[in-house]
Motif scaffolding. Sequence first.
Motif, PDB file in Angstrom:
ATOM      1  N   GLY A   1    -105.078 -51.468  29.913  1.00  0.00           N
ATOM      2  CA  GLY A   1    -104.313 -50.448  29.793  1.00  0.00           C
ATOM      3  C   GLY A   1    -103.743 -49.316  29.765  1.00  0.00           C
ATOM      4  O   GLY A   1    -102.869 -48.788  30.760  1.00  0.00           O
ATOM      5  N   ALA A   2    -104.115 -49.667  28.339  1.00  0.00           N
ATOM      6  CA  ALA A   2    -103.983 -47.742  28.296  1.00  0.00           C
ATOM      7  C   ALA A   2    -104.891 -46.384  28.492  1.00  0.00           C
ATOM      8  O   ALA A   2    -104.703 -45.663  29.959  1.00  0.00           O
ATOM      9  N   TRP A   3    -105.527 -47.286  29.461  1.00  0.00           N
ATOM     10  CA  TRP A   3    -106.796 -46.460  29.842  1.00  0.00           C
ATOM     11  C   TRP A   3    -106.620 -46.275  31.717  1.00  0.00           C
ATOM     12  O   TRP A   3    -106.415 -45.589  32.065  1.00  0.00           O
ATOM     13  N   TRP A   4    -105.816 -47.226  31.872  1.00  0.00           N
ATOM     14  CA  TRP A   4    -105.547 -46.944  32.945  1.00  0.00           C
ATOM     15  C   TRP A   4    -103.888 -46.408  33.925  1.00  0.00           C
ATOM     16  O   TRP A   4    -104.608 -45.736  34.650  1.00  0.00           O
ATOM     17  N   HIS A   5    -103.094 -46.365  32.980  1.00  0.00           N
ATOM     18  CA  HIS A   5    -102.293 -45.603  33.007  1.00  0.00           C
ATOM     19  C   HIS A   5    -102.156 -44.046  32.432  1.00  0.00           C
ATOM     20  O   HIS A   5    -101.414 -44.018  32.549  1.00  0.00           O
TER      21      HIS A   5
ATOM     22  N   ALA B   1     -86.745 -55.323  33.535  1.00  0.00           N
ATOM     23  CA  ALA B   1     -87.191 -54.355  32.974  1.00  0.00           C
ATOM     24  C   ALA B   1     -88.607 -54.852  33.202  1.00  0.00           C
ATOM     25  O   ALA B   1     -89.816 -54.516  34.308  1.00  0.00           O
ATOM     26  N   TYR B   2     -89.069 -55.897  32.621  1.00  0.00           N
ATOM     27  CA  TYR B   2     -90.631 -56.308  32.432  1.00  0.00           C
ATOM     28  C   TYR B   2     -90.106 -58.066  31.722  1.00  0.00           C
ATOM     29  O   TYR B   2     -89.326 -58.495  31.447  1.00  0.00           O
ATOM     30  N   ARG B   3     -91.648 -58.164  31.929  1.00  0.00           N
ATOM     31  CA  ARG B   3     -91.677 -59.730  32.132  1.00  0.00           C
ATOM     32  C   ARG B   3     -92.801 -60.114  31.114  1.00  0.00           C
ATOM     33  O   ARG B   3     -94.007 -59.271  31.138  1.00  0.00           O
TER      34      ARG B   3
ATOM     35  N   ARG C   1     -95.361 -57.410  31.572  1.00  0.00           N
ATOM     36  CA  ARG C   1     -95.715 -56.866  33.367  1.00  0.00           C
ATOM     37  C   ARG C   1     -94.314 -56.113  33.662  1.00  0.00           C
ATOM     38  O   ARG C   1     -93.465 -56.818  33.512  1.00  0.00           O
ATOM     39  N   VAL C   2     -94.319 -55.153  33.695  1.00  0.00           N
ATOM     40  CA  VAL C   2     -93.163 -53.996  34.379  1.00  0.00           C
ATOM     41  C   VAL C   2     -92.661 -54.416  35.739  1.00  0.00           C
ATOM     42  O   VAL C   2     -93.688 -54.278  36.360  1.00  0.00           O
ATOM     43  N   TYR C   3     -91.625 -54.585  36.328  1.00  0.00           N
ATOM     44  CA  TYR C   3     -91.105 -54.649  37.234  1.00  0.00           C
ATOM     45  C   TYR C   3     -90.939 -52.617  38.153  1.00  0.00           C
ATOM     46  O   TYR C   3     -90.243 -51.871  37.180  1.00  0.00           O
ATOM     47  N   GLY C   4     -91.573 -53.294  39.836  1.00  0.00           N
ATOM     48  CA  GLY C   4     -91.461 -51.187  39.558  1.00  0.00           C
ATOM     49  C   GLY C   4     -90.009 -51.642  40.475  1.00  0.00           C
ATOM     50  O   GLY C   4     -89.282 -52.775  40.584  1.00  0.00           O
ATOM     51  N   GLU C   5     -90.121 -50.561  41.726  1.00  0.00           N
ATOM     52  CA  GLU C   5     -88.410 -50.022  42.104  1.00  0.00           C
ATOM     53  C   GLU C   5     -87.909 -51.502  43.119  1.00  0.00           C
ATOM     54  O   GLU C   5     -86.873 -51.290  43.373  1.00  0.00           O
ATOM     55  N   GLU C   6     -89.191 -51.914  43.835  1.00  0.00           N
ATOM     56  CA  GLU C   6     -89.088 -52.730  45.071  1.00  0.00           C
ATOM     57  C   GLU C   6     -89.025 -54.295  44.247  1.00  0.00           C
ATOM     58  O   GLU C   6     -89.389 -55.399  45.139  1.00  0.00           O
ATOM     59  N   GLY C   7     -88.892 -54.408  42.811  1.00  0.00           N
ATOM     60  CA  GLY C   7     -89.549 -56.131  42.348  1.00  0.00           C
ATOM     61  C   GLY C   7     -90.090 -56.431  42.635  1.00  0.00           C
ATOM     62  O   GLY C   7     -90.327 -57.521  42.097  1.00  0.00           O
ATOM     63  N   ARG C   8     -91.549 -55.818  42.122  1.00  0.00           N
ATOM     64  CA  ARG C   8     -92.684 -56.403  41.939  1.00  0.00           C
ATOM     65  C   ARG C   8     -93.189 -56.116  40.346  1.00  0.00           C
ATOM     66  O   ARG C   8     -93.290 -55.084  40.168  1.00  0.00           O
TER      67      ARG C   8
ATOM     68  N   GLY D   1     -96.227 -55.001  37.836  1.00  0.00           N
ATOM     69  CA  GLY D   1     -96.954 -54.525  37.254  1.00  0.00           C
ATOM     70  C   GLY D   1     -98.641 -54.880  36.831  1.00  0.00           C
ATOM     71  O   GLY D   1     -98.561 -56.205  37.270  1.00  0.00           O
ATOM     72  N   VAL D   2     -98.996 -54.204  36.712  1.00  0.00           N
ATOM     73  CA  VAL D   2    -100.658 -54.519  36.509  1.00  0.00           C
ATOM     74  C   VAL D   2    -100.368 -55.764  35.578  1.00  0.00           C
ATOM     75  O   VAL D   2     -99.627 -55.416  33.606  1.00  0.00           O
ATOM     76  N   PRO D   3    -101.161 -56.689  34.369  1.00  0.00           N
ATOM     77  CA  PRO D   3    -101.494 -57.025  33.287  1.00  0.00           C
ATOM     78  C   PRO D   3    -101.204 -56.394  32.517  1.00  0.00           C
ATOM     79  O   PRO D   3    -101.804 -54.586  32.308  1.00  0.00           O
ATOM     80  N   TYR D   4    -101.029 -56.457  31.274  1.00  0.00           N
ATOM     81  CA  TYR D   4    -100.962 -55.333  30.009  1.00  0.00           C
ATOM     82  C   TYR D   4    -100.840 -54.114  30.352  1.00  0.00           C
ATOM     83  O   TYR D   4    -100.697 -52.539  30.046  1.00  0.00           O
ATOM     84  N   ASP D   5     -98.945 -54.383  31.184  1.00  0.00           N
ATOM     85  CA  ASP D   5     -98.930 -52.647  31.547  1.00  0.00           C
ATOM     86  C   ASP D   5     -97.894 -52.471  30.271  1.00  0.00           C
ATOM     87  O   ASP D   5     -97.552 -51.205  30.649  1.00  0.00           O
ATOM     88  N   HIS D   6     -97.183 -53.510  29.405  1.00  0.00           N
ATOM     89  CA  HIS D   6     -96.352 -53.111  28.484  1.00  0.00           C
ATOM     90  C   HIS D   6     -96.365 -53.759  27.510  1.00  0.00           C
ATOM     91  O   HIS D   6     -97.210 -54.536  27.069  1.00  0.00           O
ATOM     92  N   LEU D   7     -96.324 -53.209  25.778  1.00  0.00           N
ATOM     93  CA  LEU D   7     -96.673 -53.080  24.453  1.00  0.00           C
ATOM     94  C   LEU D   7     -95.413 -53.993  24.147  1.00  0.00           C
ATOM     95  O   LEU D   7     -94.436 -52.524  24.069  1.00  0.00           O
ATOM     96  N   ALA D   8     -94.574 -54.873  23.636  1.00  0.00           N
ATOM     97  CA  ALA D   8     -93.524 -55.567  22.639  1.00  0.00           C
ATOM     98  C   ALA D   8     -94.032 -55.786  21.703  1.00  0.00           C
ATOM     99  O   ALA D   8     -94.813 -56.560  21.920  1.00  0.00           O
ATOM    100  N   LEU D   9     -92.426 -55.975  20.664  1.00  0.00           N
ATOM    101  CA  LEU D   9     -92.999 -56.950  19.729  1.00  0.00           C
ATOM    102  C   LEU D   9     -91.989 -57.525  19.310  1.00  0.00           C
ATOM    103  O   LEU D   9     -89.935 -57.355  19.774  1.00  0.00           O
ATOM    104  N   ARG D  10     -92.561 -58.925  19.237  1.00  0.00           N
ATOM    105  CA  ARG D  10     -91.348 -60.061  18.612  1.00  0.00           C
ATOM    106  C   ARG D  10     -91.810 -59.783  17.232  1.00  0.00           C
ATOM    107  O   ARG D  10     -92.599 -59.767  16.581  1.00  0.00           O
ATOM    108  N   VAL D  11     -90.580 -59.793  16.433  1.00  0.00           N
ATOM    109  CA  VAL D  11     -90.428 -59.422  15.094  1.00  0.00           C
ATOM    110  C   VAL D  11     -89.272 -60.664  14.329  1.00  0.00           C
ATOM    111  O   VAL D  11     -87.939 -60.643  14.431  1.00  0.00           O
TER     112      VAL D  11
END
Length: 276
Positions: free
Chosen positions: A199-203, A183-185, A94-101, A103-113
């Motif tokens: 998440g892709a549909w929402w964005h 930046a994100y959680r 979930r991405v942090y907004g400008e006010e430190g809140r 975002g929505v679930p599945y806001d971002h996809l990252a990789l653990r490699v």
Amino acid sequence: MDSQEIDAYLRRLGAERPARPTADALSALQLRHLRTVPFENLSIHLGEEIVLEEKRLLEKVVGARRGGFCYELNGVFGALLAALGYDVTLLAARVYGEEGRLGVPYDHLALRVRTVDGGDRLADVGFGAHSHFPLVFGERGDQEDPGGTFRIAEAGPDAAGVRGGHDPARGGDLDVLRDGRPAYRLELRPRVLGDFVTGAWWHSTSPRSHFRRSLVCSRVTEEGGRVTLSGRRLVLTGAAGGEREERELGTDEAVLAAYRDRFGVLLDRVPAVRGL
């Protein structure tokens, strides 16, 4: 992903096939990806369907030489890494907004490699301005990178008091910070690409999504800076937050030329933010 598709993807990046799935090879691949495949949301404003399936993402990123946003870029990069022998886990964030809140679930996809020689890395080619190289996943101190000073930390409450979750088998959520700002959680539960369809549909559709409200096409330059085209505004930034040059492009021809010459993106019309 078969051998021919791997080779085509690597040609797109201008990269050689690594002999082994090492940490150094991962770093080189991530940097080449950031320099050659733009972070962009043009499909949303061109009326193009975004399909989170490996073959369709390969057609877009490799075949059509386009970019995408996080679900597309990290989704297809993760598939490439897995085909090259890396152990890849998709993680939701979930991405942090400008006010430190948050975002929505599945806001971002990252990789653990997981590499064969250096443990786990956090790889990310789909967050716009971020680290140029993968971050050491288990390190909790500062990690210096051309993109800034990064830290992976145990998650505390956000500005709205939302605390990180906890998986007894894997531990708690993690916050990824850049230059002291979250930046994100990250959630540590493994995901599959299909989990991010909502998440892709929402964005792509929500008036609350910044991707829906604006245009962006951006990549890291060979010098370590960044070039970004936001609508008709072209922004060139030097390495390490250096000199910034900004100008408006006055004609459709100039905009299309910037997409072509700066990003290798060939368009037959200028994308425009669609009505909300």
